[in-house]
Scaffold this motif. Structure first.
Motif, PDB file in Angstrom:
ATOM      1  N   ASP A 428      50.461  58.696  52.791  1.00  0.00           N
ATOM      2  CA  ASP A 428      49.502  58.551  50.793  1.00  0.00           C
ATOM      3  C   ASP A 428      50.204  58.553  50.134  1.00  0.00           C
ATOM      4  OD1 ASP A 428      47.534  59.132  49.126  1.00  0.00           O
ATOM      5  OD2 ASP A 428      46.717  60.123  50.931  1.00  0.00           O
ATOM      6  N   THR A 429      50.292  58.499  48.694  1.00  0.00           N
ATOM      7  CA  THR A 429      50.993  57.951  48.286  1.00  0.00           C
ATOM      8  C   THR A 429      51.923  59.076  47.875  1.00  0.00           C
ATOM      9  OG1 THR A 429      49.994  59.784  46.051  1.00  0.00           O
ATOM     10  CG2 THR A 429      48.662  57.579  46.378  1.00  0.00           C
ATOM     11  N   GLY A 430      52.811  59.778  48.521  1.00  0.00           N
ATOM     12  CA  GLY A 430      53.766  60.737  48.196  1.00  0.00           C
ATOM     13  C   GLY A 430      53.663  62.077  47.408  1.00  0.00           C
ATOM     14  N   LEU A 431      54.585  62.758  47.357  1.00  0.00           N
ATOM     15  CA  LEU A 431      53.753  64.346  46.407  1.00  0.00           C
ATOM     16  C   LEU A 431      54.240  64.272  45.481  1.00  0.00           C
ATOM     17  CD1 LEU A 431      52.439  66.818  47.733  1.00  0.00           C
ATOM     18  CD2 LEU A 431      54.765  67.348  48.949  1.00  0.00           C
ATOM     19  N   GLY A 471      53.380  57.532  41.169  1.00  0.00           N
ATOM     20  CA  GLY A 471      52.785  57.567  40.331  1.00  0.00           C
ATOM     21  C   GLY A 471      51.874  55.911  40.832  1.00  0.00           C
ATOM     22  N   ASP A 472      50.770  55.792  40.428  1.00  0.00           N
ATOM     23  CA  ASP A 472      50.517  54.435  41.494  1.00  0.00           C
ATOM     24  C   ASP A 472      49.401  53.238  40.417  1.00  0.00           C
ATOM     25  OD1 ASP A 472      47.837  56.400  41.235  1.00  0.00           O
ATOM     26  OD2 ASP A 472      47.860  56.058  43.093  1.00  0.00           O
ATOM     27  N   LEU A 473      49.390  53.987  39.160  1.00  0.00           N
ATOM     28  CA  LEU A 473      49.030  53.302  38.078  1.00  0.00           C
ATOM     29  C   LEU A 473      48.684  51.924  38.489  1.00  0.00           C
ATOM     30  CD1 LEU A 473      47.124  52.573  35.420  1.00  0.00           C
ATOM     31  CD2 LEU A 473      49.424  53.113  34.472  1.00  0.00           C
ATOM     32  N   CYS A 474      48.037  51.253  39.129  1.00  0.00           N
ATOM     33  CA  CYS A 474      48.329  49.531  39.215  1.00  0.00           C
ATOM     34  C   CYS A 474      48.224  48.451  37.501  1.00  0.00           C
ATOM     35  CB  CYS A 474      46.650  49.096  40.356  1.00  0.00           C
ATOM     36  SG  CYS A 474      46.838  47.469  40.714  1.00  0.00           S
ATOM     37  N   PRO A 476      47.174  48.527  33.503  1.00  0.00           N
ATOM     38  CA  PRO A 476      47.882  49.762  32.295  1.00  0.00           C
ATOM     39  C   PRO A 476      45.887  49.292  31.281  1.00  0.00           C
ATOM     40  CG  PRO A 476      49.768  48.281  32.624  1.00  0.00           C
ATOM     41  CD  PRO A 476      49.226  47.802  33.717  1.00  0.00           C
ATOM     42  N   SER A 477      46.107  47.493  31.660  1.00  0.00           N
ATOM     43  CA  SER A 477      44.901  47.014  31.087  1.00  0.00           C
ATOM     44  C   SER A 477      43.048  47.794  31.322  1.00  0.00           C
ATOM     45  CB  SER A 477      44.744  45.716  30.665  1.00  0.00           C
ATOM     46  OG  SER A 477      44.144  44.789  32.056  1.00  0.00           O
ATOM     47  N   ASP A 478      43.386  48.206  32.573  1.00  0.00           N
ATOM     48  CA  ASP A 478      42.003  48.391  32.943  1.00  0.00           C
ATOM     49  C   ASP A 478      42.186  49.885  31.813  1.00  0.00           C
ATOM     50  OD1 ASP A 478      39.871  50.007  33.994  1.00  0.00           O
ATOM     51  OD2 ASP A 478      40.616  49.449  36.633  1.00  0.00           O
ATOM     52  N   PRO A 479      41.142  50.138  31.034  1.00  0.00           N
ATOM     53  CA  PRO A 479      40.559  51.368  30.181  1.00  0.00           C
ATOM     54  C   PRO A 479      40.615  52.707  31.179  1.00  0.00           C
ATOM     55  CG  PRO A 479      38.853  49.670  29.958  1.00  0.00           C
ATOM     56  CD  PRO A 479      40.047  49.301  30.928  1.00  0.00           C
ATOM     57  N   PHE A 480      39.852  52.154  32.335  1.00  0.00           N
ATOM     58  CA  PHE A 480      40.074  52.859  33.265  1.00  0.00           C
ATOM     59  C   PHE A 480      40.944  54.295  34.271  1.00  0.00           C
ATOM     60  CE2 PHE A 480      35.301  51.761  32.979  1.00  0.00           C
ATOM     61  CZ  PHE A 480      35.207  52.140  31.631  1.00  0.00           C
ATOM     62  N   ALA A 481      41.774  53.051  34.262  1.00  0.00           N
ATOM     63  CA  ALA A 481      43.085  53.167  35.241  1.00  0.00           C
ATOM     64  C   ALA A 481      44.024  54.563  34.865  1.00  0.00           C
ATOM     65  CB  ALA A 481      43.320  52.087  35.139  1.00  0.00           C
ATOM     66  N   ALA A 482      44.547  55.088  35.852  1.00  0.00           N
ATOM     67  CA  ALA A 482      45.710  56.118  35.510  1.00  0.00           C
ATOM     68  C   ALA A 482      46.473  56.214  37.091  1.00  0.00           C
ATOM     69  CB  ALA A 482      44.813  57.594  35.215  1.00  0.00           C
ATOM     70  N   ASP A 483      47.023  56.776  37.133  1.00  0.00           N
ATOM     71  CA  ASP A 483      47.801  57.791  38.214  1.00  0.00           C
ATOM     72  C   ASP A 483      46.889  58.221  39.056  1.00  0.00           C
ATOM     73  OD1 ASP A 483      50.027  55.944  37.365  1.00  0.00           O
ATOM     74  OD2 ASP A 483      50.656  57.913  36.476  1.00  0.00           O
ATOM     75  N   CYS A 523      48.951  49.866  42.749  1.00  0.00           N
ATOM     76  CA  CYS A 523      48.438  48.852  43.803  1.00  0.00           C
ATOM     77  C   CYS A 523      47.767  49.409  44.980  1.00  0.00           C
ATOM     78  CB  CYS A 523      48.091  47.695  43.137  1.00  0.00           C
ATOM     79  SG  CYS A 523      49.048  47.035  41.214  1.00  0.00           S
ATOM     80  N   GLY A 524      48.449  49.944  45.320  1.00  0.00           N
ATOM     81  CA  GLY A 524      47.781  50.443  47.027  1.00  0.00           C
ATOM     82  C   GLY A 524      49.439  50.478  47.825  1.00  0.00           C
ATOM     83  N   GLY A 525      48.904  49.990  48.907  1.00  0.00           N
ATOM     84  CA  GLY A 525      49.676  49.816  50.382  1.00  0.00           C
ATOM     85  C   GLY A 525      49.851  48.695  51.058  1.00  0.00           C
ATOM     86  N   ARG A 526      50.359  48.391  51.711  1.00  0.00           N
ATOM     87  CA  ARG A 526      50.895  47.012  52.860  1.00  0.00           C
ATOM     88  C   ARG A 526      50.654  47.908  53.561  1.00  0.00           C
ATOM     89  NH1 ARG A 526      55.017  42.688  51.460  1.00  0.00           N
ATOM     90  NH2 ARG A 526      55.367  42.103  49.414  1.00  0.00           N
ATOM     91  N   LEU A 527      49.875  47.284  55.131  1.00  0.00           N
ATOM     92  CA  LEU A 527      50.288  47.191  56.259  1.00  0.00           C
ATOM     93  C   LEU A 527      50.760  48.355  57.057  1.00  0.00           C
ATOM     94  CD1 LEU A 527      47.747  47.777  58.425  1.00  0.00           C
ATOM     95  CD2 LEU A 527      47.682  45.308  58.641  1.00  0.00           C
TER      96      LEU A 527
END
Length: 769
Positions: A428-431, A471-474, A476-483, A523-527
């Motif tokens: 996943d994104t870690g801990l 954190g994985d915030l992709c 920052p200009s997206d008003p709804f984006a968050a880690d 922004c996600g994770g590579r296959l």
């Protein structure tokens, strides 16, 4: 399954499904559902402003806890426009995954490994004459290196690890130098292979009782050895030949690149400047915007009429064209783009399902033969336990939930809350290692950061032994984006936090070993990273430390949780990685996905050899966002933040560990700036319930095989009424109409609802050997 369809047919089918989603989203009536979300948001604002508090005679554990141990995230993000699943998937520019044909996996048999002498475990392997002659025949090839002395004991693998798998640079402007480097890399690979234990078959007689006399330490060593992928001569030769094909293909387009080799033959090709070795990026590169290194998959591929200049000026198109040419070479079992996976949180509501009515709770099927619980129920003293409907006993009445998975009854009747000998890896994104309910938890073991690209890693480097989630915030200009801190929430549901410790929440398995494997970042994770993360988690391949040495997972997983998703048919390389670990006995649990479509369109939920999990709400009905279909095995609690079916004034999400801001105290209703617990919803939340359930079953029956554990779990599911998996036929095309229910269709959502109360005690024949 659509496993054998051509890529074009798959793309057409997938495009049609996506188009239908967009049409449905446009015509959906959302007012009732959004209004209900507003009501819940208002209720939360009442709590934050102090207008609603827990009554003095309320839950004593919650009242006695400190604010830091009970505060909850107060931000509800459901009063928003509906979002459908991403119309197009994305891929990493310049990154390609390929595997040469006809590579057979090499492995040990655990019982054979137990019978090896100390020196046999790491015996020296004689040089392979065919490989040596092959290298000697190459132009300019240097003589092979001398054999490497073998370690003398099993511990030597940890003390003196071998070098990591090599990378090969391919430069068409210097073809001879590139071919020399290919040969050198494979001689180094052959030398590494000689230093490893042989996987040749060994058969020896062994009295059944003598197995019991084998020391636990040696059993663990044999288990690790049986999981480990061994470098085979076949893989060495075929990867070398494939590199030559790759060099020729890059020459066609005048591009350079490099190839990372693999023990099992799965290779990752990085082409051009955009796909160069991620470990060579500077801190400035890590701050690049995602559109610079990620591309949207248009589905057009590489047109036949594309000219060389156009390909060279467009890195995304170059990726498509090189994939096309490598496939056409006939050299490879598969060649595919390095797709980007996302976590399976549902951050915004899906369209209203007219078949659901707030406040209704159908009664799931029960087994009249199951005796009532007469023991004193085990209740954790974690202050937020009363809000965790998902773990409570299934049924009506106080302390029960129509969607509860009856973990409490399992803890009580089976006298088992888990075992530290059972390992669950969370890819996943870690801990969040400094989370107060996690940092001192005995349930967390050393993990690994498998995110190779610093631009996605968000921690300033590539792969290493630090699985902390920065954190994985992709955007920052997206008003709804968050880690998202997604992995912390998922791992907390399984049991990463210390349960029954008077702090925060409880997990499904109180005593379990969680291994965090970070594969998703910014922004996600590579296959390619996810494939390696699965293999590392299963103990098949090593990671690499700062010195270039191999670091193996000291705690190979019994269960791997994949709460991740890609809107594509299961990629061949991902299926290969899943097969590799399941063949060694590892159980893989996957989220079904959150796009309201058949799970066959999603990976890994639609892959083979996984336990695919759909999401249910607090009534035991399938959540409106959840994928469905025959690929789904289990319906488990995933939550619905727009509902409050238990009437506690809070959303029916899944409450788990996660650092948040804009919080509130559930006792006083006062606002709190920071907290460490939050409600979320999604099939991401459903999957870890199944992972935790399997961990409990494994703790109860340590010698049970994966197949036996799965059979026990599935046999204990609650049979569902048709309406529990119902939805509007207009919203779910292709589903089966329910007789007598106007305009309602059944959505296949697994064999039944997760209910651990149905697992019989071992004394009555429940599971195990």
């Amino acid at each position: 399954m659509l496993r054998n369809l051509t890529s074009t047919t798959k793309r057409v089918a997938l495009g049609a499904a996506m188009a239908s989603l967009l049409v449905l989203a446009a015509c959906d009536q959302q007012s009732t559902r959004i209004e209900h979300a507003r009501d819940l948001a208002d209720a939360t604002l009442d709590q934050i402003s102090g207008r609603a508090v827990v009554e003095p005679e309320g839950d004593a554990t919650l009242l006695a806890a400190s604010v830091v141990d009970r505060a909850i995230a107060g931000t509800l993000r459901n009063d928003m426009p509906v979002e459908v699943a991403s119309e197009k998937s994305r891929f990493a520019v310049g990154s390609i995954i390929a595997k040469p044909k006809d590579i057979q996996p090499m492995m040990f048999d655990e019982e054979d490994a137990l019978m090896m002498d100390e020196d046999e475990l790491f015996e020296e392997v004689e040089p392979d004459i065919a490989v040596e002659e092959s290298f000697a025949a190459a132009p300019g090839a240097a003589p092979p290196p001398p054999p490497v002395a073998a370690p003398s004991s099993p511990m030597a693998m940890e003390i003196e690890p071998a070098r990591i798998m090599p990378r090969v640079k391919l430069d068409p402007s210097a073809p001879q130098e590139s071919r020399d480097e290919i040969d050198k890399a494979y001689r180094d690979l052959e030398r590494t292979a000689r230093s490893e234990p042989s996987a040749k078959a060994r058969t020896r007689s062994l009295e059944p009782r003598s197995m019991e006399a084998v020391p636990q330490e040696r059993r663990l060593a044999a288990k690790k050895l049986a999981r480990r992928s061994v470098i085979s001569t076949d893989a060495i030769v075929r990867q070398r030949d494939a590199n030559t094909v790759m060099l020729d293909t890059l020459s066609k387009y005048g591009m350079d690149g490099q190839v990372a080799l693999s023990r099992e033959g799965q290779m990752v090709i990085q082409i051009g400047s955009d796909g160069a070795d991620p470990t060579q990026f500077s801190p400035e590169d890590a701050s690049a915007r995602p559109q610079n290194f990620l591309a949207v998959d248009s589905g057009a591929g590489c047109p036949d009429s594309t000219d060389l200049v156009t390909v060279q000026s467009n890195a995304a198109l170059a990726t498509e064209c090189i994939v096309k040419d490598l496939r056409a070479s006939g050299q490879f079992e598969y060649v595919e783009k390095d797709y980007i996976f996302e976590n399976q949180f549902v951050r915004r509501p899906r369209p209203t399902d007219p078949g659901t009515t707030p406040g209704t709770t159908p009664t799931p099927g029960t087994d009249p033969a199951t005796p009532p619980v007469t023991l004193t129920e085990i209740t954790p003293n974690d202050p937020l336990w009363s809000l965790q409907w998902n773990f409570q006993n299934n049924g009506d009445g106080e302390g029960k939930s129509g969607g509860g998975a009856s973990f409490q009854e399992f803890w009580t009747r089976q006298a088992n809350e888990g075992s530290p000998d059972v390992v669950v890896a969370v890819v996943d994104t870690g801990l969040q290692m400094q989370h107060p309910d996690i940092k001192d938890s005995p349930n967390v073991a050393s993990g690994w950061d498998m995110v190779s690209d610093p631009r996605m890693g968000n921690d300033g480097d590539g792969r290493d032994g630090d699985a902390n989630d920065p954190g994985d915030l992709c955007d920052p200009s997206d008003p709804f984006a968050a880690d998202s801190f997604h992995g912390t929430h998922v791992a907390g549901t399984i049991g990463a936090g210390a349960s029954n410790n008077g702090t925060g929440v409880a997990g499904g398995a109180w005593n379990v070993k969680i291994v965090p494997v970070r594969a998703l970042g910014k922004c996600g994770g590579r296959l390619s990273d996810i494939n390696d993360a699965i293999r590392w988690a299963g103990g098949l391949i090593p990671g690499e430390d700062a010195m270039g040495n191999e670091i193996w997972n000291d705690n190979p997983a019994d269960i791997i949780n994949l709460s991740i998703g890609l809107f594509e048919f299961c990629p061949a390389s991902l299926q290969d990685a899943i097969n590799a670990v399941t063949e060694r006995g590892v159980l893989v649990v996957a989220a079904a996905g959150n796009a309201r479509v058949s799970t066959q369109y999603y990976a890994p939920g639609g892959c083979q050899n996984v336990i695919s999990v759909a999401a249910g709400d607090a009534r035991g009905q399938i959540a409106p966002y959840s994928n469905f279909g025959p690929e789904v095995d289990v319906l488990a609690p995933g939550g619905d933040l727009t509902r409050d079916d238990n009437g506690d004034g809070r959303p029916d999400g899944i409450l788990s560990t996660k650092a948040s801001t804009n919080c509130y105290d559930p006792v006083t209703g006062e606002g709190v700036e920071n907290c460490f617990y939050a409600y979320e919803q999604g099939t991401s939340m459903a999957a870890p319930h199944v992972s935790a359930a399997l961990a409990l079953l494994k703790a109860r029956s340590p010698e049970a095989t994966g197949a036996e554990l799965t059979a026990t779990l599935l046999a204990a599911l609650d049979a569902r009424e048709p309406m529990q998996c119902a939805g509007s036929c207009a919203l779910y095309p292709g589903t089966e109409p329910i007789p007598g229910s106007a305009d309602m269709c059944a959505r296949p959502c697994g064999g039944g609802l997760l209910n651990l109360a149905n697992v019989p005690p071992l004394s009555t024949g429940g599971g195990g050997r």
